[in-house]
Design an enzyme around this catalytic site. Structure first.
Site, mmCIF file in Angstrom:
data_model
loop_
_atom_site.group_PDB
_atom_site.id
_atom_site.type_symbol
_atom_site.label_atom_id
_atom_site.label_comp_id
_atom_site.label_asym_id
_atom_site.label_seq_id
_atom_site.Cartn_x
_atom_site.Cartn_y
_atom_site.Cartn_z
ATOM 1 C CG HIS A 98 -13.775 -20.419 49.240
ATOM 2 N ND1 HIS A 98 -12.891 -19.866 50.104
ATOM 3 C CD2 HIS A 98 -12.953 -20.655 48.379
ATOM 4 C CE1 HIS A 98 -11.337 -19.230 49.443
ATOM 5 N NE2 HIS A 98 -11.734 -20.762 48.438
ATOM 6 N NE ARG B 118 -10.347 -19.844 41.107
ATOM 7 C CZ ARG B 118 -8.803 -19.846 42.285
ATOM 8 N NH1 ARG B 118 -9.209 -18.706 43.041
ATOM 9 N NH2 ARG B 118 -8.040 -20.712 42.037
ATOM 10 C CB SER C 74 -7.632 -17.426 49.358
ATOM 11 O OG SER C 74 -8.610 -17.994 49.996
ATOM 12 C CE LYS D 90 -1.441 -26.523 50.449
ATOM 13 N NZ LYS D 90 -2.766 -25.593 49.786
HETATM 14 O O1 PNS Z 1 -8.582 -25.470 47.941
HETATM 15 P P1 PNS Z 1 -7.427 -24.894 48.521
HETATM 16 O O2 PNS Z 1 -6.464 -24.526 49.794
HETATM 17 O O3 PNS Z 1 -6.030 -25.507 47.284
HETATM 18 O O4 PNS Z 1 -7.476 -26.989 48.870
HETATM 19 C C1 PNS Z 1 -6.475 -27.970 48.507
HETATM 20 C C2 PNS Z 1 -6.518 -29.000 49.620
HETATM 21 C C3 PNS Z 1 -6.972 -28.973 50.745
HETATM 22 C C4 PNS Z 1 -7.826 -29.782 48.777
HETATM 23 C C5 PNS Z 1 -5.364 -30.231 49.491
HETATM 24 O O5 PNS Z 1 -4.227 -29.459 49.153
HETATM 25 C C6 PNS Z 1 -5.845 -31.329 50.142
HETATM 26 O O6 PNS Z 1 -6.673 -31.716 49.916
HETATM 27 N N1 PNS Z 1 -4.854 -31.690 51.350
HETATM 28 C C7 PNS Z 1 -4.534 -32.462 51.743
HETATM 29 C C8 PNS Z 1 -3.712 -33.730 52.388
HETATM 30 C C9 PNS Z 1 -3.735 -34.405 50.753
HETATM 31 O O7 PNS Z 1 -4.954 -35.457 50.920
HETATM 32 N N2 PNS Z 1 -3.232 -35.056 49.552
HETATM 33 C C10 PNS Z 1 -3.532 -35.701 48.617
HETATM 34 C C11 PNS Z 1 -4.454 -35.184 47.159
HETATM 35 S S1 PNS Z 1 -3.292 -34.673 46.287
#
Ligand code: PNS
Length: 168
Positions: free
Chosen positions: A23, A96, A134, A47
């Site tokens: 990150h 990645r 993570s 989650k």
């Molecule tokens: O790196 P991560 O933990 O997979 O991040 C995921 C994240 C936070 C980017 C994603 O879960 C997110 O944007 N959540 C907010 C809800 C949202 O906007 N959902 C619609 C798009 S799919």
């Protein structure tokens, strides 16, 4: 006619539970592409229960960074709504491996459908970090493995406090 100078705000969203060196590498690289980068920590509603609270995750990110144009914030609800509220026009995500691609593509297309004015930009993870997540960092330390090269020192220390109390 003088050119119109428009500042570009970018958002780098994630759970950051916890921040990893992968990150950090992405934040440093993304911060060179935009005027201001907002690292946006998700309140993980629905989650899996996070290891660290949003405030702890934000503190660890702030403590691990020293970049003048990077801010740390938290959000819930739709990412694109938060981005729009902040005046951001770019969402930055890291990739990645091919396995990340399908989920990231789906998310980028959904976000574009919701707010077409916001563009998702993908950065390839640095090769030294492409195996770090993570989730795996937590698994390794939970099972007694070494995580010192995978996360910033402050994060390593907090993980050890949590999983290996009394042993530093
Ligand atoms: O790196 P991560 O933990 O997979 O991040 C995921 C994240 C936070 C980017 C994603 O879960 C997110 O944007 N959540 C907010 C809800 C949202 O906007 N959902 C619609 C798009 S799919």
């Amino acid at each position: 006619m003088a050119p119109v100078l428009r500042k570009i705000f970018g958002i780098y969203p994630g759970s950051f539970d916890p921040l990893t060196n992968g990150h950090l590498d992405l934040i440093e690289r993304a911060s060179r592409l935009v005027d201001t980068l907002i690292v946006a920590v998700l309140h993980n509603e629905g989650k899996e229960t996070p290891l660290f609270s949003v405030e702890e995750r934000m503190d660890l990110i702030r403590a691990s960074l020293n970049l003048p144009n990077v801010e740390v914030d938290a959000f819930d609800g739709l990412l694109v709504d938060f981005a729009s509220h902040k005046g951001a026009t770019v969402i930055v995500r890291g990739i990645r491996a091919i396995s990340d691609y399908e989920y990231e593509l789906q998310m980028a297309l959904m976000n574009r459908r919701l707010r077409p004015e916001i563009e998702t930009v993908f950065l390839m993870a640095g090769e030294a970090y492409s195996f770090i997540s993570s989730r795996m960092v937590k698994e390794v330390i939970r099972l007694g493995g070494r995580i010192d090269e995978l996360v910033p020192p402050m994060v390593a220390s907090r993980l050890k406090d949590h999983f290996q109390p009394g042993k530093q």
